[in-house]
Design a protein around this motif. Structure first.
Motif, PDB file in Angstrom:
ATOM      1  N   GLU A 262      -2.694  -0.532   9.478  1.00  0.00           N
ATOM      2  CA  GLU A 262      -3.128  -0.622   8.079  1.00  0.00           C
ATOM      3  C   GLU A 262      -3.193   0.753   7.432  1.00  0.00           C
ATOM      4  O   GLU A 262      -2.697   0.964   6.325  1.00  0.00           O
ATOM      5  CB  GLU A 262      -4.501  -1.294   8.055  1.00  0.00           C
TER       6      GLU A 262
ATOM      7  N   ALA B 213      -1.702   3.487   8.458  1.00  0.00           N
ATOM      8  CA  ALA B 213      -0.358   4.061   8.369  1.00  0.00           C
ATOM      9  C   ALA B 213       0.337   3.570   7.106  1.00  0.00           C
ATOM     10  O   ALA B 213       0.985   4.342   6.398  1.00  0.00           O
ATOM     11  CB  ALA B 213       0.454   3.697   9.608  1.00  0.00           C
ATOM     12  N   ALA B 214       0.168   2.278   6.806  1.00  0.00           N
ATOM     13  CA  ALA B 214       0.780   1.728   5.597  1.00  0.00           C
ATOM     14  C   ALA B 214       0.195   2.386   4.355  1.00  0.00           C
ATOM     15  O   ALA B 214       0.909   2.678   3.403  1.00  0.00           O
ATOM     16  CB  ALA B 214       0.574   0.215   5.547  1.00  0.00           C
ATOM     17  N   CYS B 215      -1.113   2.652   4.379  1.00  0.00           N
ATOM     18  CA  CYS B 215      -1.767   3.268   3.217  1.00  0.00           C
ATOM     19  C   CYS B 215      -1.292   4.700   2.977  1.00  0.00           C
ATOM     20  O   CYS B 215      -1.475   5.238   1.897  1.00  0.00           O
ATOM     21  CB  CYS B 215      -3.281   3.280   3.380  1.00  0.00           C
ATOM     22  N   LEU B 216      -0.725   5.333   3.997  1.00  0.00           N
ATOM     23  CA  LEU B 216      -0.235   6.697   3.831  1.00  0.00           C
ATOM     24  C   LEU B 216       1.222   6.713   3.378  1.00  0.00           C
ATOM     25  O   LEU B 216       1.803   7.770   3.210  1.00  0.00           O
ATOM     26  CB  LEU B 216      -0.368   7.462   5.151  1.00  0.00           C
ATOM     27  N   GLY B 217       1.816   5.542   3.228  1.00  0.00           N
ATOM     28  CA  GLY B 217       3.182   5.494   2.742  1.00  0.00           C
ATOM     29  C   GLY B 217       4.230   5.327   3.820  1.00  0.00           C
ATOM     30  O   GLY B 217       5.414   5.491   3.561  1.00  0.00           O
ATOM     31  N   ILE B 218       3.809   5.025   5.041  1.00  0.00           N
ATOM     32  CA  ILE B 218       4.780   4.786   6.105  1.00  0.00           C
ATOM     33  C   ILE B 218       5.275   3.346   6.001  1.00  0.00           C
ATOM     34  O   ILE B 218       4.486   2.430   5.811  1.00  0.00           O
ATOM     35  CB  ILE B 218       4.142   5.018   7.485  1.00  0.00           C
ATOM     36  N   SER B 219       6.588   3.169   6.125  1.00  0.00           N
ATOM     37  CA  SER B 219       7.128   1.811   6.085  1.00  0.00           C
ATOM     38  C   SER B 219       6.961   1.182   7.469  1.00  0.00           C
ATOM     39  O   SER B 219       7.742   1.434   8.378  1.00  0.00           O
ATOM     40  CB  SER B 219       8.603   1.842   5.699  1.00  0.00           C
TER      41      SER B 219
ATOM     42  N   PRO C 208       0.811  -1.222   0.000  1.00  0.00           N
ATOM     43  CA  PRO C 208       0.000   0.000   0.000  1.00  0.00           C
ATOM     44  C   PRO C 208       0.845   1.273   0.000  1.00  0.00           C
ATOM     45  O   PRO C 208       0.511   2.236  -0.694  1.00  0.00           O
ATOM     46  CB  PRO C 208      -0.804  -0.106   1.292  1.00  0.00           C
ATOM     47  N   GLY C 209       1.929   1.272   0.770  1.00  0.00           N
ATOM     48  CA  GLY C 209       2.765   2.463   0.867  1.00  0.00           C
ATOM     49  C   GLY C 209       3.347   2.855  -0.486  1.00  0.00           C
ATOM     50  O   GLY C 209       3.429   4.032  -0.829  1.00  0.00           O
TER      51      GLY C 209
ATOM     52  N   SER D 231       3.981  10.154   2.270  1.00  0.00           N
ATOM     53  CA  SER D 231       4.245   9.559   0.963  1.00  0.00           C
ATOM     54  C   SER D 231       5.319  10.358   0.226  1.00  0.00           C
ATOM     55  O   SER D 231       5.840   9.901  -0.787  1.00  0.00           O
ATOM     56  CB  SER D 231       2.966   9.505   0.142  1.00  0.00           C
TER      57      SER D 231
ATOM     58  N   ALA E 279       0.747   4.590  -2.417  1.00  0.00           N
ATOM     59  CA  ALA E 279       0.568   5.970  -1.943  1.00  0.00           C
ATOM     60  C   ALA E 279       1.664   6.859  -2.527  1.00  0.00           C
ATOM     61  O   ALA E 279       1.406   7.981  -2.955  1.00  0.00           O
ATOM     62  CB  ALA E 279       0.615   6.009  -0.421  1.00  0.00           C
ATOM     63  N   LYS E 280       2.899   6.347  -2.575  1.00  0.00           N
ATOM     64  CA  LYS E 280       4.010   7.135  -3.100  1.00  0.00           C
ATOM     65  C   LYS E 280       3.834   7.429  -4.585  1.00  0.00           C
ATOM     66  O   LYS E 280       4.330   8.416  -5.096  1.00  0.00           O
ATOM     67  CB  LYS E 280       5.332   6.400  -2.866  1.00  0.00           C
TER      68      LYS E 280
END
Lengths: 232, 301
Positions: free
Chosen positions: B186, B188-194, A70-71, A103, A74-75
């Motif tokens: 979940e 946080a992951a969708c916002l691009g955080i690893s 997902p990340g 992102s 987003a990027k």
């Protein structure tokens, strides 16, 4: 821009989506409709990558994202406003918006873009309150601002008007219209309210039993279609 | 009056040691919900890191510099425990998130292995670490009450570690990412955080703080391979009593246990005092199962 090809997805043993094919063009507002439990949220989650696709592919701007996290999506420019809003309850409103920058797509890092917050003048007045203490409508606006902070080229909106008072629904309608007018961001909108989607949508998909049952433009969305797929 | 001040100081001193050993656990167990039974061994690693630094200074540095070994030992202990924590997270813990019983067993096994490793490298008998001379003696107040510098130093060290943790968690970008991941992985992951990196670094920081605790424990007494086993129960008790997931709760938990322990021991005997403290904790947790500071907000779920 976004192309979903023959997607199959589900939870555990049960398959929810079968053979779903869908496309969103740049700047377009595409609406995803269907009764409860037909797989709208499942499709949104599969596009965002929260749910892994069993079969088929999701590609964005020509890049295959089917196996990406997902990340990564987003990027690449997909912003996500999930069902239930998913605000971080213990973080302040300001911190919630700042997380939209993670992102790394904004021009200036660490600065919230003006365009993200200008549409929600009420948010800066409660920057120091905790996200969890906000009302549902305020949280929805916060979730929008958080998604817009990443300057996405494409927004996934999963039932943004669910359980929200009418005046905020009007605000959200205005926001979607202004995003559409800017022409920078495409939108995939999952929504139950026919009146709402007709007022903002360019193209429509109707899901039924995990498959695309109908698709077409605004003029083709007549009473027969509505009676067949949408009335309960 | 003298007795009162001395007992109060002893209570705060015990609290500061409890807090120091519990702070790392407040992160790995409190925030990450990993029942980390190897926490005691990470403390032990920090203690041996200080011991190694002492030996290095004795062998390779001029004698006049020896007193400063302890200043170098603190960051060194943190670094060693940090790296071992990172390694532990990468090869084991990350497969056990959301499986508390498995993580309990696995980390216990890791703890035993680390103890044996310490026995192999440093030998089974306890070793002593010579405290720097500037920590000998004490401060005299009110004529005849002596507050040892070592105890005062530990209290100050805890204050610094606590302040650094607070700033990191609540004021830094990395801390914000960390809180986001712990609250809603979940999204946080969708916002691009690893989330992988955040998990690894968070666990490593908790381990590193355990290392600092171990370094401080060398001031109190000799250290050995089973050093951690003496402290692991206390550490869990502090975190659970304080309320899982809240740093300020851990502080109050340590103060509560430390002060009441000193008080009961003064009134009764050492062993009976300990029993009374345990009874109080059990009774308190019956009354308030979520601990001293419970998280409350209307949309936590």
């Amino acid at each position: 821009m976004l192309a979903v090809q023959q997607l199959e997805a589900g939870y555990g043993e049960s398959v929810i989506l079968r053979n779903v094919t869908l496309a969103v063009k740049p700047g377009q507002v595409v609406c995803l409709m269907g009764r409860n439990g037909v797989g709208k949220t499942t499709l949104m989650k599969s596009i965002m990558g929260v749910l892994k696709a069993r079969r088929g592919s999701v590609s964005y701007k020509g890049t295959d994202l089917t196996r990406r996290a997902p990340g990564e999506r987003a990027k690449r420019g997909i912003g996500y406003v999930p069902q239930g809003r998913e605000i971080f309850p213990q973080l302040t409103v300001f911190e919630n918006v700042l997380l939209g920058l993670e992102s790394g797509r904004g021009q200036k890092k660490r600065v919230i873009p003006e365009s993200a917050i200008a549409k929600f003048p009420v948010l800066p007045t409660m920057y120091h309150r905790r996200g969890g203490d906000l009302s549902g409508g305020q949280q929805q606006q916060l979730a929008f601002a958080r998604a817009l902070a990443s300057m996405p080229d494409m927004l996934l909106l999963d039932e943004p008007c669910e359980g929200i008072q009418p005046s905020i629904v009007e605000d959200i309608r205005d926001v979607i219209r202004s995003i559409k007018a800017d022409g920078q961001t495409a939108i995939l909108l999952a929504e139950q309210s026919l009146e709402f989607v007709k007022s903002v949508g360019d193209y429509f998909y109707i899901l039924d039993k995990g498959q695309i049952a109908w698709e077409g433009g605004l003029e083709a969305l007549d009473d027969d279609v509505i009676r067949q797929y949408l009335t309960v | 009056m003298d007795v009162l001040i001395l007992q109060l100081f002893n209570g705060i001193s015990v609290s500061s040691i409890l807090l120091l050993i519990a702070l790392g656990l407040a992160i790995t167990f409190g925030l990450m919900k990993v029942i980390n039974m190897a926490h005691g061994e990470l403390i032990m690693i920090g203690a041996y890191a200080a011991y190694m630094m002492q030996n290095l200074f004795q062998s390779y540095m001029p004698e006049s510099a020896f007193n400063w070994y302890f200043v170098v030992a603190i960051p060194f202990s943190f670094a060693i425990a940090f790296v071992i924590g990172l390694l532990l997270e990468t090869v084991l813990i990350r497969f056990l998130y959301g499986r508390p019983l498995d993580s309990l067993l696995a980390t216990w096994g890791v703890g035993l292995m680390l103890q044996q490793l310490a026995r192999t490298i440093f030998g089974a008998p306890n070793v002593g670490v010579t405290s720097p001379t500037w920590l000998d003696g004490g401060m005299t107040i009110l004529g005849d009450v002596v507050l040892p510098y070592k105890r005062l130093f530990i209290i100050a060290l805890v204050a610094v570690v606590l302040a650094a943790m607070y700033l990191y968690i609540n004021r830094s970008h990395a801390g914000r990412r960390m809180r986001a991941v712990m609250q809603n992985r979940e999204m946080a992951a969708c916002l691009g955080i690893s989330t992988r990196r955040v998990d690894a670094v968070t666990f490593a920081i908790g381990s590193g703080i355990a290392g600092i605790a171990g370094c401080a424990l060398t001031l109190i007494g000799p250290i050995g391979p089973s050093l951690g086993t003496y402290y692991i129960v206390d550490a869990f008790m502090v975190v659970v009593l304080g309320g899982v997931g809240k740093l300020v709760g851990t502080v109050f938990g340590a103060l509560g246990i430390g002060l009441s322990n000193t008080l009961f021991e003064y009134w009764t005997t050492a062993s009976l005092g300990k029993v009374l403290v345990f009874l109080c904790i059990v009774a308190f947790l019956q009354w308030k199962p979520s601990g001293l500071i419970a998280m409350r907000t209307r949309s936590l779920d």
